[in-house]
Design an enzyme around this catalytic site. Structure first.
Site, PDB file in Angstrom:
ATOM      1  N   TYR A   1       0.753  -1.235   0.093  1.00 41.63           N
ATOM      2  CA  TYR A   1       0.176  -0.116   0.046  1.00 41.63           C
ATOM      3  C   TYR A   1       0.935   1.329   0.054  1.00 41.63           C
ATOM      4  O   TYR A   1       0.387   2.379  -0.272  1.00 41.63           O
ATOM      5  CB  TYR A   1      -0.922   0.078   1.222  1.00 41.63           C
ATOM      6  CG  TYR A   1      -2.039  -0.900   1.397  1.00 41.63           C
ATOM      7  CD1 TYR A   1      -2.308  -1.953   0.396  1.00 41.63           C
ATOM      8  CD2 TYR A   1      -2.533  -1.255   2.526  1.00 41.63           C
ATOM      9  CE1 TYR A   1      -3.221  -2.746   0.297  1.00 41.63           C
ATOM     10  CE2 TYR A   1      -3.426  -2.417   2.646  1.00 41.63           C
ATOM     11  CZ  TYR A   1      -3.767  -3.206   1.510  1.00 41.63           C
ATOM     12  OH  TYR A   1      -4.683  -4.157   1.764  1.00 41.63           O
TER      13      TYR A   1
ATOM     14  N   HIS B   1      -1.835  -4.989  20.975  1.00 45.70           N
ATOM     15  CA  HIS B   1      -1.989  -3.922  19.680  1.00 45.70           C
ATOM     16  C   HIS B   1      -0.577  -3.676  19.177  1.00 45.70           C
ATOM     17  O   HIS B   1      -0.301  -3.224  18.170  1.00 45.70           O
ATOM     18  CB  HIS B   1      -2.776  -2.914  20.269  1.00 45.70           C
ATOM     19  CG  HIS B   1      -4.300  -3.154  20.333  1.00 45.70           C
ATOM     20  ND1 HIS B   1      -4.984  -2.096  20.886  1.00 45.70           N
ATOM     21  CD2 HIS B   1      -5.070  -4.150  20.130  1.00 45.70           C
ATOM     22  CE1 HIS B   1      -6.452  -2.546  20.795  1.00 45.70           C
ATOM     23  NE2 HIS B   1      -6.291  -3.789  20.459  1.00 45.70           N
TER      24      HIS B   1
END
Length: 100
Positions: free
Chosen positions: A29, A80
């Site tokens: 990306y 996370h």
């Protein structure tokens, strides 16, 4: 992908401020630098935190969460970030990040 990296950085900052904590990024990306910059900025601002992520803290923290939830198990315990803040006391961590 956006041609102006500042647009991506600001979009991530705005998303964090709105409560988002998961971001879809990948090398292909071409947005990792911008997302990383925005997240580092939010960590430095104290908006994001990395508590109970050191290797020796994860299992006890998970067990405490299970106790707090009143559950015997959970399907997923998501850490996370692959880094942890230095422990100061039960509720305070300094922001010198250690890679774990």
């Amino acid at each position: 992908m956006h041609d102006d990296p500042t647009v991506v950085e600001q979009a991530v900052r705005d998303a964090v401020d709105a409560g988002y904590r998961h971001f879809d990024c990948a090398y292909i990306y071409r947005n990792e630098k911008e997302i990383g910059k925005a997240l580092r900025d939010k960590i430095a601002e104290g908006v994001l935190w990395n508590t109970m992520h050191k290797r020796e803290e994860v299992v006890p923290a998970c067990k405490k969460s299970l106790e707090n939830f009143g559950f015997d198990y959970i399907d997923l315990y998501l850490v996370h970030w692959p880094v942890a803040f230095n422990y100061v006391n039960n509720y305070n961590y300094n922001c010198n990040i250690n890679i774990v």
